[in-house]
Design a protein around this motif. Structure first.
Motif, mmCIF file in Angstrom:
data_model
loop_
_atom_site.group_PDB
_atom_site.id
_atom_site.type_symbol
_atom_site.label_atom_id
_atom_site.label_comp_id
_atom_site.label_asym_id
_atom_site.label_seq_id
_atom_site.Cartn_x
_atom_site.Cartn_y
_atom_site.Cartn_z
ATOM 1 N N LYS A 55 -11.566 -8.298 -4.067
ATOM 2 C CA LYS A 55 -10.507 -8.450 -3.139
ATOM 3 C C LYS A 55 -10.979 -8.226 -1.712
ATOM 4 O O LYS A 55 -11.557 -7.163 -1.530
ATOM 5 C CB LYS A 55 -9.476 -7.558 -3.736
ATOM 6 C CG LYS A 55 -8.579 -7.706 -4.846
ATOM 7 C CD LYS A 55 -7.420 -6.896 -5.067
ATOM 8 C CE LYS A 55 -6.622 -7.020 -6.569
ATOM 9 N NZ LYS A 55 -5.585 -5.857 -6.797
ATOM 10 N N ALA A 92 -14.351 -5.073 -9.177
ATOM 11 C CA ALA A 92 -14.002 -4.444 -10.514
ATOM 12 C C ALA A 92 -14.543 -5.380 -11.560
ATOM 13 O O ALA A 92 -14.646 -6.650 -11.494
ATOM 14 C CB ALA A 92 -12.547 -4.354 -10.467
ATOM 15 N N MET A 117 -9.474 -3.233 3.474
ATOM 16 C CA MET A 117 -9.778 -3.031 1.964
ATOM 17 C C MET A 117 -10.570 -3.901 1.172
ATOM 18 O O MET A 117 -10.395 -5.078 1.326
ATOM 19 C CB MET A 117 -8.639 -2.293 1.365
ATOM 20 C CG MET A 117 -9.034 -1.642 -0.124
ATOM 21 S SD MET A 117 -9.070 -2.797 -1.549
ATOM 22 C CE MET A 117 -7.599 -3.193 -1.916
ATOM 23 N N TYR A 118 -11.577 -3.399 0.676
ATOM 24 C CA TYR A 118 -12.604 -4.244 -0.063
ATOM 25 C C TYR A 118 -12.647 -3.608 -1.343
ATOM 26 O O TYR A 118 -13.057 -2.476 -1.554
ATOM 27 C CB TYR A 118 -14.128 -4.325 0.854
ATOM 28 C CG TYR A 118 -14.082 -4.800 2.157
ATOM 29 C CD1 TYR A 118 -14.052 -6.227 2.586
ATOM 30 C CD2 TYR A 118 -13.697 -3.843 2.983
ATOM 31 C CE1 TYR A 118 -13.969 -6.688 3.625
ATOM 32 C CE2 TYR A 118 -13.862 -4.141 4.284
ATOM 33 C CZ TYR A 118 -13.670 -5.489 4.770
ATOM 34 O OH TYR A 118 -13.626 -5.802 6.004
ATOM 35 N N GLN A 119 -12.504 -4.550 -2.510
ATOM 36 C CA GLN A 119 -12.621 -3.833 -3.763
ATOM 37 C C GLN A 119 -13.545 -4.915 -4.750
ATOM 38 O O GLN A 119 -13.299 -6.129 -4.960
ATOM 39 C CB GLN A 119 -11.368 -3.743 -4.396
ATOM 40 C CG GLN A 119 -11.187 -3.047 -5.777
ATOM 41 C CD GLN A 119 -9.652 -2.835 -6.086
ATOM 42 O OE1 GLN A 119 -9.073 -2.131 -5.705
ATOM 43 N NE2 GLN A 119 -9.180 -3.430 -7.451
ATOM 44 N N LYS A 125 -8.382 -12.889 -3.272
ATOM 45 C CA LYS A 125 -8.758 -12.612 -4.272
ATOM 46 C C LYS A 125 -9.543 -13.759 -5.256
ATOM 47 O O LYS A 125 -9.113 -14.708 -5.208
ATOM 48 C CB LYS A 125 -7.531 -11.982 -5.136
ATOM 49 C CG LYS A 125 -7.995 -11.548 -6.764
ATOM 50 C CD LYS A 125 -6.610 -11.171 -7.500
ATOM 51 C CE LYS A 125 -6.960 -10.547 -8.823
ATOM 52 N NZ LYS A 125 -5.629 -10.256 -9.403
ATOM 53 N N ARG A 159 -13.963 0.888 -4.467
ATOM 54 C CA ARG A 159 -12.788 0.396 -3.429
ATOM 55 C C ARG A 159 -13.634 1.057 -2.220
ATOM 56 O O ARG A 159 -13.907 2.348 -2.278
ATOM 57 C CB ARG A 159 -11.655 0.846 -3.735
ATOM 58 C CG ARG A 159 -10.635 0.588 -2.649
ATOM 59 C CD ARG A 159 -9.334 1.118 -2.810
ATOM 60 N NE ARG A 159 -8.442 1.323 -1.865
ATOM 61 C CZ ARG A 159 -7.293 1.275 -1.745
ATOM 62 N NH1 ARG A 159 -6.531 0.775 -2.982
ATOM 63 N NH2 ARG A 159 -6.596 1.610 -0.770
ATOM 64 N N TYR A 160 -13.581 0.107 -1.292
ATOM 65 C CA TYR A 160 -14.113 0.693 0.354
ATOM 66 C C TYR A 160 -12.999 0.483 1.272
ATOM 67 O O TYR A 160 -12.443 -0.629 1.220
ATOM 68 C CB TYR A 160 -15.325 0.021 0.782
ATOM 69 C CG TYR A 160 -15.858 0.532 2.107
ATOM 70 C CD1 TYR A 160 -16.542 1.521 2.186
ATOM 71 C CD2 TYR A 160 -15.272 -0.457 3.153
ATOM 72 C CE1 TYR A 160 -16.820 2.021 3.623
ATOM 73 C CE2 TYR A 160 -15.690 -0.002 4.418
ATOM 74 C CZ TYR A 160 -16.324 1.122 4.772
ATOM 75 O OH TYR A 160 -16.688 1.518 6.131
ATOM 76 N N ASP A 161 -12.415 1.579 2.013
ATOM 77 C CA ASP A 161 -11.510 1.136 2.965
ATOM 78 C C ASP A 161 -12.250 1.658 4.249
ATOM 79 O O ASP A 161 -12.857 2.630 4.539
ATOM 80 C CB ASP A 161 -10.404 2.614 2.743
ATOM 81 C CG ASP A 161 -9.313 2.207 1.561
ATOM 82 O OD1 ASP A 161 -8.713 1.267 1.810
ATOM 83 O OD2 ASP A 161 -9.546 2.537 0.463
ATOM 84 N N ARG A 202 0.748 -1.031 -0.018
ATOM 85 C CA ARG A 202 -0.009 -0.017 0.005
ATOM 86 C C ARG A 202 1.023 1.352 -0.002
ATOM 87 O O ARG A 202 1.397 1.591 0.981
ATOM 88 C CB ARG A 202 -0.937 0.196 1.185
ATOM 89 C CG ARG A 202 -1.974 0.999 1.180
ATOM 90 C CD ARG A 202 -2.969 0.970 2.402
ATOM 91 N NE ARG A 202 -3.862 -0.023 2.148
ATOM 92 C CZ ARG A 202 -5.184 0.105 2.458
ATOM 93 N NH1 ARG A 202 -5.530 1.037 3.045
ATOM 94 N NH2 ARG A 202 -5.989 -1.077 2.319
#
Length: 209
Positions: free
Chosen positions: A127, A144, A140-142, A112, A163-165, A85
């Protein structure tokens, strides 16, 4: 203000070379990344970064992401992954950051999932990552969606997602603790943040090898 308004952007350009078929990697090279940073008085950062696309059995490296496929059952692939990161700052980066504790880069690890949709070249990726080095202790959640367009010497992959942090992650990189508050910089404890994003990756061959 501690943060300046704007949209974070990253441009990465590289030159890489294909390996012979009997080698354990496909592409290796070096790249330059130009990244904007949303802190007041902090300018864009340019970094030299290695570029590698390698795969050996179920292990792989793709750019800054490394992983292991523990399930491959088409159209679904599940992997454990690790990726840096590349966020943070030093209090010396700007006078607006004076009195702030340094925020450091970290290493995220997690799961993933890639699902190949029935339309040609289209795939969905999810992810779930968490901070491994206990720098921000966040997650973190993503999600796509990407599509691959290929020609004889080129490949274009546009993608978009969200994306969510969580609050721990956002607070570490963008918050202001009580002991960091100053005149004109109030204590600030942000909540989780959801951000849309869009990418495009373009690969073009310039020689047979």
């Amino acid at each position: 203000p501690f943060l300046r308004k704007g949209i974070g952007r990253c441009l990465f350009c590289s030159i890489a070379f294909a390996a012979p078929a009997d080698e354990s990697f496909d592409l290796a090279g070096v790249g330059v990344g130009v990244m904007t940073r949303p802190y007041d008085g902090v300018h864009s950062e340019t970094r030299a970064l290695p570029f590698l696309v390698a795969e050996y059995k179920d292990f792989y490296v793709k750019g800054l992401e490394a992983g292991y496929h523990f399930l491959k059952a088409a159209p679904l692939t599940l992997s454990v992954i690790a990726q840096p990161r590349l966020m943070g700052y030093s209090s010396s980066d700007s006078s607006a950051l004076s009195g702030m504790k340094d925020r450091r880069i970290s290493l995220d690890t997690g799961l993933k999932a890639v699902y190949e949709l029935p339309w040609h070249g289209l795939e969905a990726t999810a992810k779930v990552l968490t901070d491994t080095l206990s720098r921000n202790q966040g997650s973190m959640y993503q999600l796509a969606l990407a599509r691959t367009f290929e020609g004889r010497i080129y490949r274009i992959i546009p993608s978009a997602g969200v994306r969510y942090d969580d609050a721990n992650s956002v607070d570490y990189y963008y918050g202001v603790n009580d002991d960091e508050a100053r005149a004109g910089r109030a204590a600030y404890a942000p909540r989780g943040a959801m951000d849309p994003f869009a990418n495009v990756a373009v690969t073009c061959g310039i020689a047979k090898r």
